[in-house]
Design a protein around this motif. Structure first.
Motif, short mmCIF file in Angstrom:
data_model
loop_
_atom_site.label_atom_id
_atom_site.label_comp_id
_atom_site.label_asym_id
_atom_site.label_seq_id
_atom_site.Cartn_x
_atom_site.Cartn_y
_atom_site.Cartn_z
N HIS A 160 0.85 -1.40 0.31
CA HIS A 160 -0.17 -0.14 0.28
C HIS A 160 1.22 0.92 -0.13
O HIS A 160 0.23 2.43 0.06
CB HIS A 160 -0.93 -0.24 1.28
N CYS A 170 -8.42 0.96 -4.79
CA CYS A 170 -7.06 -0.49 -3.59
C CYS A 170 -7.95 -1.25 -2.77
O CYS A 170 -9.09 -0.51 -2.40
CB CYS A 170 -6.26 -0.26 -3.61
N CYS A 172 -7.71 -1.62 -0.08
CA CYS A 172 -7.81 -0.33 1.18
C CYS A 172 -8.06 0.76 1.39
O CYS A 172 -8.24 1.60 2.63
CB CYS A 172 -5.88 -0.46 1.31
N CYS A 177 -2.52 2.30 -4.79
CA CYS A 177 -0.96 1.80 -4.23
C CYS A 177 -0.81 0.65 -5.17
O CYS A 177 -0.34 0.07 -6.34
CB CYS A 177 -1.83 0.36 -3.11
ZN ZN Z 1 -4.18 -0.05 -0.89
#
Ligand code: ZN
Length: 302
Positions: A160, A170, A172, A177
């Motif tokens: 990340h 992404c 996340c 990332c």
């Molecule tokens: Zn990420």
């Protein structure tokens, strides 16, 4: 000493019995079936422990697991939706209560690093990074002779690092990332976009090695992204070695050479001097070996 070791991934749970020298007495694997949730996963791990205890006299259980793991209390601090309902699970304690044996737990990439330090590519190395390239990109920092896990068990989230501001979304929640560009999954996505469905990475790499121009061009772009992320890490931490694990390490010497020559062009002379790149030596089993090493280290300290 004989240990039950378990490696929980998003797709498979691997399990084994090993001795204190890291020799495998038994090993197997079952599908994770992650969609069934955290409780089903705990029950599955308990069943695997029962199976191991039926085969081998065990002295303890050690777990390697995806997610951010509190390695002191054996608790899942955070897991993404790859393992729904897993965050917060006090797995080591529950396995210990179920089996009556001491149990401990560590993040899977940290276990890869420990396994490679104990029996593989990083033997005798005090400062190295372990980068696992698969569906995402995982990282472990082994610094000054030990794992570095940060203030709250979450250091080394290499996947990340931001590579392209405002880039591809992404898992996340951020954009751009590193793992969205340089993971095996990202490469597979790029290959499918360019060459169509049905191209597995193994066949694609054969084309790259054979010198197919389009295949090589795509590879060089992916490689450039991969080593741009590594460039940041090398300048930050000055490791003597980067161990590359995950499915991609099957590409062996070819990938090792390609990563090294690309990375050497991006880093300062003093960083370049001592840096080595190696592929993980126990790719399928390094997490299990690392889990065993983690248990041995922890019980040695107590
Ligand atoms: Zn990420």
């Amino acid at each position: 000493m004989q240990l039950g070791v378990i490696d929980i991934g998003g797709t498979f749970v691997k399990y084994a019995a090993v001795d204190e020298e890291g020799a495998f007495l038994f090993h197997g694997s079952v599908p994770t079936e992650a969609a069934q949730g955290g409780e089903a996963l705990v029950a599955k791990v308990q069943r695997l422990c029962d199976e191991l205890m039926g085969k081998v006299q065990l002295d303890g259980i050690s777990i390697s697991s995806a997610g951010q793991i509190d390695n002191v209390n054996g608790r899942v601090v955070f897991a993404t939706d790859t393992l729904p309902g897993y965050t917060g699970t006090e797995l080591a304690q529950r396995i210990s209560a179920h089996t009556g044996l001491p149990a401990c737990m560590e993040n899977d990439v940290n276990c890869t690093a420990l396994g490679e330090y104990w029996k593989g590519a990083a033997r005798g190395t005090r400062d190295f990074l372990c980068v696992t390239i698969g569906t995402g990109i995982g990282g472990a920092l082994f610094l000054n002779g030990e794992l570095y896990t940060g203030s709250h068990f979450s250091a080394g989230e290499i996947g990340h690092i931001n590579l392209y501001p405002n880039g591809t979304p992404c898992t996340c929640g951020q954009r751009g990332c590193y793992e969205q560009y340089a993971s095996s999954l990202a490469l597979q996505r790029q290959v499918t976009e360019q060459f169509g469905e049905g191209w597995e990475l193994k066949a694609y790499f054969e084309q790259v090695k054979a010198g197919n121009r389009d295949a090589v061009q795509l590879f060089e772009h992916w490689l450039d992204d991969l080593t741009t992320g590594l460039q940041t890490l090398v300048h930050l931490l000055n490791p003597e070695l980067i161990v590359i694990g995950g499915g991609i390490s099957a590409q062996g010497d070819f990938l090792q050479q390609a990563v090294l020559s690309s990375l050497e062009n991006k880093i300062m002379p003093n960083h370049r001097q001592s840096l080595q790149i190696k592929m993980a030596e126990h790719d399928n089993k390094s997490n299990l070996l690392g889990a065993a090493k983690n248990f041995l280290d922890k019980s040695g300290m107590e």
